[in-house]
Design a protein around this motif. Structure first.
Motif, PDB file in Angstrom:
ATOM      1  N   UNK A  98       0.812  -1.212   0.000  1.00 50.42           N
ATOM      2  CA  UNK A  98       0.000   0.000   0.000  1.00 50.42           C
ATOM      3  C   UNK A  98       0.842   1.256   0.000  1.00 50.42           C
ATOM      4  N   UNK A  99       1.719   1.387   1.003  1.00 47.73           N
ATOM      5  CA  UNK A  99       2.561   2.578   1.103  1.00 47.73           C
ATOM      6  C   UNK A  99       3.531   2.693  -0.073  1.00 47.73           C
ATOM      7  N   UNK A 100       3.912   1.563  -0.628  1.00 41.49           N
ATOM      8  CA  UNK A 100       4.863   1.597  -1.753  1.00 41.49           C
ATOM      9  C   UNK A 100       4.151   1.702  -3.098  1.00 41.49           C
ATOM     10  N   UNK A 152       0.144  -1.922  -6.664  1.00 39.80           N
ATOM     11  CA  UNK A 152      -1.131  -2.637  -6.708  1.00 39.80           C
ATOM     12  C   UNK A 152      -0.997  -4.099  -7.102  1.00 39.80           C
ATOM     13  N   UNK A 153      -0.042  -4.413  -7.968  1.00 36.43           N
ATOM     14  CA  UNK A 153       0.127  -5.809  -8.385  1.00 36.43           C
ATOM     15  C   UNK A 153       0.631  -6.652  -7.217  1.00 36.43           C
ATOM     16  N   UNK A 154       1.644  -6.145  -6.505  1.00 37.17           N
ATOM     17  CA  UNK A 154       2.135  -6.863  -5.333  1.00 37.17           C
ATOM     18  C   UNK A 154       1.050  -7.031  -4.291  1.00 37.17           C
ATOM     19  N   UNK A 155       0.236  -6.008  -4.106  1.00 33.41           N
ATOM     20  CA  UNK A 155      -0.866  -6.056  -3.156  1.00 33.41           C
ATOM     21  C   UNK A 155      -1.861  -7.152  -3.566  1.00 33.41           C
ATOM     22  N   UNK A 156      -2.223  -7.150  -4.856  1.00 36.95           N
ATOM     23  CA  UNK A 156      -3.171  -8.156  -5.347  1.00 36.95           C
ATOM     24  C   UNK A 156      -2.648  -9.567  -5.185  1.00 36.95           C
ATOM     25  N   UNK A 157      -1.370  -9.758  -5.451  1.00 36.32           N
ATOM     26  CA  UNK A 157      -0.779 -11.092  -5.280  1.00 36.32           C
ATOM     27  C   UNK A 157      -0.770 -11.511  -3.819  1.00 36.32           C
ATOM     28  N   UNK A 158      -0.565 -10.544  -2.910  1.00 34.43           N
ATOM     29  CA  UNK A 158      -0.591 -10.850  -1.475  1.00 34.43           C
ATOM     30  C   UNK A 158      -2.009 -11.244  -1.034  1.00 34.43           C
ATOM     31  N   UNK A 159      -3.012 -10.588  -1.581  1.00 33.58           N
ATOM     32  CA  UNK A 159      -4.397 -10.968  -1.267  1.00 33.58           C
ATOM     33  C   UNK A 159      -4.658 -12.409  -1.709  1.00 33.58           C
ATOM     34  N   UNK A 160      -4.146 -12.770  -2.870  1.00 28.10           N
ATOM     35  CA  UNK A 160      -4.328 -14.143  -3.355  1.00 28.10           C
ATOM     36  C   UNK A 160      -3.609 -15.151  -2.457  1.00 28.10           C
ATOM     37  N   UNK A 161      -2.423 -14.782  -1.969  1.00 25.70           N
ATOM     38  CA  UNK A 161      -1.724 -15.670  -1.031  1.00 25.70           C
ATOM     39  C   UNK A 161      -2.530 -15.813   0.262  1.00 25.70           C
ATOM     40  N   UNK A 162      -3.104 -14.701   0.713  1.00 19.19           N
ATOM     41  CA  UNK A 162      -3.961 -14.775   1.901  1.00 19.19           C
ATOM     42  C   UNK A 162      -5.143 -15.707   1.658  1.00 19.19           C
TER      43      UNK A 162
END
Length: 396
Positions: free
Chosen positions: A294-296, A299-309
């Motif tokens: 978020x702070x960085x 959006x792609x990294x964020x989306x991939x983290x949501x998928x890992x979650x």
């Protein structure tokens, strides 16, 4: 008591837009979850989808389902702020009227820096708003050479001190001690900083510096008892995973588990669900969504983290027992497609699941305090009138 164990998981910064007062905070048009999905070439979160995330919120790649497995709500924030502490404290009943002070535009005042230098015996370098990884790249070699402290802030109300873990240059013990000094200094009302954060790193030259998992947060103590205190006083277990213990300064928590990542935090939560027979609350914060993406503005990294979650969420759902309650929420927004690097004022989701629930949409709520009030109601724990939040327990 309907549920013996409650699992409350905070997907740090996963806002869903539509805050009624977003304009007041300069955040009109922000929508963390939607804008992330719009940037993803493909996006799949089957477990959140079957709970009803696509019913609550229109998202690219996430469909509404005919029979959602969870009760779902949109929550508005009542407090005056959009930071981690304000959001978490509100979940547990505290409405913050006076926001924490930020120093994003100017850095910390000379008087504060002078006092910090005098009390630690070290020169301060940096003193500006910056990305932690970038300021270490910029000033790390100078710090190794001079023994100075790298001090920086962000869009949050934080004073961060970065220093090498290696004792020949600085060391963790010294870093933590200096952060304690900074915490004492910033308790003054004119410098009321929400958190002081130790940011240790390793490496000896530019391009090799890497922050470690030995971060340590020193937050302000909540101004009054929270729901966590009343649960603990009633003899219930209150287990924290991730930075929950730091946010509440250990208040009302009788077991704290440190996490090195959000994936590990979910693995720890799954282990607790599988192996620990307790009566009470397991309160989890998954910080990587906010801190790493978020702070960085990634959006792609964020989306991939949501998928890992979501993958780990499937594992958790498979081990929950008949008398377990699961609550998924967030503490604020942090739209990675928005300008700047600040949190964003948004509504947050609340998905509530247990094996016998009648899923579907619940009414929009006026505060995050419904979460703590509902947990307390489940355990028949009385709360004082100064804590905010009405219980939704009967709807579960």
């Amino acid at each position: 008591m309907k549920f013996k164990r409650v699992f409350l998981i905070v997907l740090d910064s996963l806002g869903i837009g539509n805050a009624r007062d977003a304009a007041k905070f300069g955040d009109e048009g922000t929508d963390t979850f939607l804008h992330i999905t719009e940037k993803m070439p493909s996006f799949s979160i089957p477990n959140m989808e079957k709970l009803g995330m696509g019913n609550l919120k229109h998202l690219k790649g996430v469909s509404p389902v005919e029979k959602p497995l969870a009760k779902y709500y949109a929550l508005n924030e009542a407090s005056n702020g959009k930071d981690t502490m304000t959001g978490h404290w509100e979940m547990m009943g505290i409405k913050t009227e006076k926001p924490f002070i930020t120093f994003t535009d100017t850095g910390f005042p000379p008087e504060l820096i002078q006092e910090l230098e005098e009390k630690t015996g070290r020169k301060v370098i940096g003193n500006k708003a910056a990305s932690g990884t970038e300021i270490i790249e910029e000033l790390g070699e100078e710090q190794l050479r001079t023994g100075s402290m790298i001090v920086y802030t962000s869009a949050d109300s934080v004073l961060q001190i970065a220093a090498p873990e290696d004792p020949k240059y600085f060391g963790l013990e010294e870093l933590y001690k200096d952060c304690e000094i900074a915490r004492e200094i910033t308790m003054k009302d004119e410098w009321r900083v929400g958190r002081v954060i130790a940011r240790p790193y390793v490496g000896e030259k530019r391009g090799e510096f890497k922050r470690t998992s030995n971060r340590h947060d020193l937050a302000l103590k909540p101004p009054t008892k929270t729901v966590l205190n009343y649960l603990e006083e009633a003899g219930l277990s209150v287990i924290s995973i991730g930075k929950i213990n730091d946010i509440f300064v250990g208040e009302g928590i009788n077991k704290a588990i440190h996490s090195r990542s959000s994936v590990e935090g979910m693995e720890q939560c799954i282990a607790v669900a599988k192996d620990e027979d307790f009566k009470g609350l397991c309160f989890v914060n998954l910080v990587d969504f906010d801190a790493l993406y978020g702070h960085r503005r990634d959006p792609i990294g964020y989306g991939e983290e949501i998928q890992r979650f979501d993958e780990k969420l499937g594992e958790l759902l498979s081990v929950l027992k008949e008398d377990d309650l699961l609550m998924l929420t967030a503490d604020h927004g942090n739209d990675p497609t928005f300008s700047g690097t600040d949190h964003t004022r948004e509504q947050v989701p609340l998905l509530v699941y247990h094996k016998g629930i009648a899923g579907g949409q619940g009414e929009e709520q006026d505060s995050f305090g419904v979460i703590g009030a509902s947990v307390a109601d489940n355990f028949s724990v009385s709360l004082p009138s100064e804590l905010i939040g009405k219980s939704l327990y009967k709807e579960f």
